[in-house]
Design an enzyme around this catalytic site. Structure first.
Site: not given
Ligand code: ADP
Ligand code: MG
Length: 208
Positions: A126, A132, A143, A163, A177
């Site tokens: 992470r 994100t 990222r 990302n 997962e």
């Molecule tokens: P992470 O991948 O950092 O753990 P999350 O689990 O919150 O983030 O979200 C999963 C994925 O959904 C993110 O990596 C991103 O590609 C997309 N995502 C999350 N929040 C948003 C948002 N507000 N707008 C657009 N895409 C989003």
């Molecule tokens: Mg996540």
């Protein structure tokens, strides 16, 4: 005296899941991304390339029963922090829209699924992956270094944040997962020579 833990509970057994997303493959960043995890000392124990189905992606993101609510609340907060009105009020409605966009993004081309093992694998991956939203991800993270995307752009265009990678958020999430994407026989138990230097108490075996 300090109590010795059993070898089976050593932190070096921790595992985490990484998905290298379609944009990373299209941008020829696979080698760069794997290199970053590899050089931290993590061990690659499974790797495969495929085009995921909509169902596989939906299941992956909803393995955690709280994900819909938490993600909706996090997204609403990100609107409020930017001084904007969220498009819908209910966190679950926000997530439904996000999940549709996320599914479109994640099924747009081939992806790679990988399992990395090593001490604190979840937290280390992470940290190397970054936050994100690439606009605010730390410099030096995957990222932060290789993408220029932002919530401002994704909201405007009605799409998911690009990302490059997914990385499990906790040990419990990682276990679910990994089981979602891999069968137990696909995970290879083997020793990496470098582990002697990373984990051996006395760093024995260097001198001839
Ligand atoms: P992470 O991948 O950092 O753990 P999350 O689990 O919150 O983030 O979200 C999963 C994925 O959904 C993110 O990596 C991103 O590609 C997309 N995502 C999350 N929040 C948003 C948002 N507000 N707008 C657009 N895409 C989003
Ligand atoms: Mg996540």
């Amino acid at each position: 005296m300090f109590k010795k833990n059993s070898p089976a509970t050593h932190p070096k057994h921790e595992r985490t899941l990484v998905l290298i997303k379609p944009d990373a493959i299209q941008r020829s960043l696979v080698g760069e991304i794997i290199r970053r995890y590899e050089r931290a000392g993590l061990k690659l124990v499974a790797l495969k390339m495929f085009v995921p189905t909509k169902e596989q992606i939906e299941q992956h993101y909803t393995l955690d029963p709280h994900w819909r609510r938490v993600t909706g609340e996090k997204t609403i907060k990100s609107y409020l922090d930017r001084g904007l009105e969220p498009p819908v009020k209910d966190p679950l409605d926000v997530t439904r829209i996000l999940l549709e966009r996320l599914t479109r993004y994640m099924t747009s081309g081939p992806i790679l699924a990988a399992v990395w093992q090593g001490a604190h694998a979840v937290a280390i991956v992470r940290k190397l992956t970054g936050g994100t939203e690439p606009l605010t991800s730390d410099v030096g993270t995957i990222r932060g270094d290789f993408v220029l995307d932002s919530y401002q752009m994704t909201d405007r265009d009605g799409r998911s944040i690009r990302n490059l990678v997914h990385a499990s958020g906790s040990i419990a999430e990682a276990e679910q997962e990994i089981a979602h994407w891999f069968s137990p026989t696909e995970l290879i138990n083997y020793r990496l020579v470098a582990e002697q230097i990373l984990y051996d108490v006395n760093m024995d075996g260097i001198f001839e």
